[in-house]
Design a protein around this motif. Sequence first.
Motif, short mmCIF file in Angstrom:
data_model
loop_
_atom_site.label_atom_id
_atom_site.label_comp_id
_atom_site.label_asym_id
_atom_site.label_seq_id
_atom_site.Cartn_x
_atom_site.Cartn_y
_atom_site.Cartn_z
N GLU A 78 0.83 -1.20 0.00
CA GLU A 78 0.00 0.00 0.00
C GLU A 78 0.87 1.26 0.00
OE1 GLU A 78 -3.11 1.22 3.21
OE2 GLU A 78 -3.33 -0.92 2.80
N LYS A 80 -0.47 -2.98 8.75
CA LYS A 80 -1.56 -2.61 7.84
C LYS A 80 -2.34 -3.85 7.41
CE LYS A 80 -0.14 1.69 5.89
NZ LYS A 80 -0.24 2.53 4.75
N ARG A 140 -6.20 -4.82 8.29
CA ARG A 140 -7.11 -5.23 7.23
C ARG A 140 -7.82 -6.54 7.63
NH1 ARG A 140 -3.44 -4.60 2.29
NH2 ARG A 140 -3.16 -6.83 2.08
N ARG A 174 -11.33 -6.97 6.04
CA ARG A 174 -10.94 -6.64 4.68
C ARG A 174 -9.76 -7.49 4.21
NH1 ARG A 174 -8.66 -1.97 4.54
NH2 ARG A 174 -8.55 -1.60 6.77
N ASP A 194 -2.75 -12.45 1.67
CA ASP A 194 -2.26 -11.66 2.81
C ASP A 194 -1.32 -12.46 3.70
OD1 ASP A 194 -3.41 -9.31 2.16
OD2 ASP A 194 -5.08 -9.41 3.60
#
Lengths: 204, 564, 150
Positions: free
Chosen positions: A119, B489, B493, B498, B503
Amino acid sequence: MGVVTLTIDNKEVKAKEEMTVLEAAQSAGIDIPTLCHHEKLEPYTACRLCMVEVESRGRVKLDTACSSPVKENMVVRTKTEDIIKIRRTLLELMLSHAPDSRELQALVKEYGADKDRFEKEASFCIHCGLCVRYCAEVKKKSAVGFINSGVRREISFVPEIASKECWNCKECFELCPTEALQTAYLFTVAQISDSPSFELESEK
Amino acid sequence: MAQIKSPEELEKVRQGILSGRDPSKPSISVCAGSACLASGAAEVIAAFKAEIKKQGLEADVDTKGAGCPGFCERGPVVVIYPEEICYLQVKPEDVSEIVSSTIKEKKVIDRLLYVDPSTGEKAVHEYDIPFYKKQMRLVIGDNIKIDPKSIDDYLAVGGYSALGKVIRSMTPDQVIEEVSKSNLRGRSGSGFPAGFKWESCRKSEGEPKYIICNCHEGDPGAFADRRLLEATPHTVLEGMIIGCYAIGAAEGYIFVGDEFPQTVENARLAIKQAEEYGFLGKNILGSDFDLTIKVYIDGGGYVLGESSSLMASMEGKIGEPRTKYDHATDRGLWAKPTVLNNLQTWVNVPLIINQGADSFSKIGTEESTGTRVFSLTGKVNNIGMVEVPMGMTFREIVFDIGGGIRGNKKFKALQAGGPMGGFIPENLLDLQVDYEEMKKAGLAMGPGLIVADENTCIVDMVKYYLTFLANESCGKCTPCRDGLRHMLKIMNRITEGRGQKGDLELLEILSEVQKSAALCALGQGASDPLRASLKHFRDEYEAHIEEKRCPAGVCKVLSTALNI
Amino acid sequence: MDNDRIDQIIDKHQGEASSLIQVLLEIQRENSWLPKEILERVSEKLQVSLAQIQHTATFYKAFRLVPKGRHEIHICNGTSCHVRGAQGVIDTVQDLIGIRPGQTDLDSKFTLETCNCLGRCALGPVIEIEGKTHSKMSPAEAKDVIKKYE
């Protein structure tokens, strides 16, 4: 000063005993990528891009070439599979801050890094510390420093000093691999013209 | 008090203290550790003093605020001597009855005793209580007998006799040999042999030499080191003094934060008393050995637990770790030879000298000797400070000493080693407290043990540690700083519903690169809890990502998302 | 805090640059926080750059760069308190007084701090206000406790 012989990527290299692995490699024309390294500054070992595999006295470990002192009979490998993976991930982490940095872009292809892997971050700064260290070690002004710790760490100009010293110097600008430094400086200038006092980060 | 001039005089002083004390005289010890104080121990002590005065017993009964015996769960803890009757959760309202019945009439008050929840049996003495029974309290056993503010109390239980023995009859080399033979290993988690470290420093050419007692203990949810310093500061000092004698150091520091004011207060007072008695200062016990010890208040921050960061901060610099090519025993604090040992390493030294290395090394396992003090916390019935012999299994600690899980819930995991540690799931609970065994299981020998039950979400707990480290890392190197940033982060998530496919693989790559590329031990260990959780509790992650469900019902957004 | 007192503290440490952290801790113990003027004075007297002082004062967790409120609320966020529900307590208190850990509200009524372990795990989640420990807090109980302070 004595001379030591070591092997870097299967190539025999002679180096002065006070040299680092990075210096020895450079003297032999072997390329090791660096970002936070600068020959006028003390080794910093923060970006970790120059990590290499070092084998000495039967022990194998990963170390930063910019700080690792050469030793007789040392065997150095600069491009193992593990190292390439480390560099790729480090680049991807830095690209999340500065996707358009030319210095980073130059390495993207070689290491197969994906600039969109992580990100995007608001700050361009990749914390190489070149500006901070150059200002302190070479210019002896310390007009810019770090503040905070951990993920909140950032560069910050000291307005009182910056307003006196920076305008005519700006030598650190060209050291910055991203646009973070100029942004921070412009922000400080704007602040100084607004108010003579400086605010320290209040949040920890 | 005039300075004591020889080991022989020390024994005379001790005899003097003992002869002034009648062992049959009733004495009330109230734990004045920070946990008991928070449950009202100060009010209990005040009530005892008032009641004793009221009943005209001042000359007949002693009352003291004592060091922490460990049973925080049932504080304030009161022990009445000479019978050693142990009362728990004592309130000021109970005091007059205790004085009237127990002190005067020697009657035990049933309702203040420990009741075994499974058998209903009552325990009159400390040593009858299951929490204490399985412990081996070599370091903390005398705490409740000693007022940490009284050096005479420490002398009364044999304190400073190891120092006397060393000054009287041992050379520095003999002390090092004894410590080496005991196989005492660094209690910080590294397990580095203390004797070897001391010897390297002694042999190093630089002067002066320093020693540091690391009582920083930045782990969230661990308090054993600081509680020990608070409860038994003189044991720490005695260990350090003997260490300095052996190493040839003339200066020692206790590195500690001031978030526990009582810890610092007790340590400073103990130093002052030791100076007055001649255990510190010039010509200690009449020898030619001089030593000063100071308390160094640290500026706060978990990273200071890393040795190069700790020393940088003591030099007034930013506590950023640096790449090390020298040993601290050659170039440590101020680039001088330095021995840095954990507080729990130092407290074992008087024991080793008194008992002898042979007897000490019989405790524990072959490679891990002696005992280990942990703070045992979380979802366990008996929260407190516990001392166990090396080699004990974690199952015994959680279920026998800890009394099992609160509210009859199901055990899920034991977290050991804090933010750089790992998780022990049910099927691995028979793992022993042992450096090698723990290392093999990916665990660090930190001071804190935290019990998680079925209502604890492991994903949330890992996120908690990553959040902690994201703030506490120095932020210097990329893999640690930005690695933590992005791991966090991803974890946010996942816990917010999310989470995406891929991941977990991304987390694995980040943790792998961090482990091999970070500059210091903090960065290299920062994702150990993550890695351990992915190994043992991967299904919990998958439930969050694939089913958008938090099995323990902790992750808020997910649990509400389900209700809609 | 006036310059004389600052100088006294610095002199006690022989004006050594290496005593920076101890000097700042001692000043803060008396002044409860570190205003910019104090940092400038320390920089000048100890001959340490302002940049380094800025970093030191923001790197070490003990230092405060904002004044403290009348009431300091410490909420333990150690792991034991965390698994026993400290986050809910922290969230509630944050919402109630409108500030985050490390901040002081605009009326200077409260300063909110979280800490890593108060060593009172048997009593967790724990809130400490002015030396008084409030044990086994639920979010609702925490609300009631905070509301009592004016």
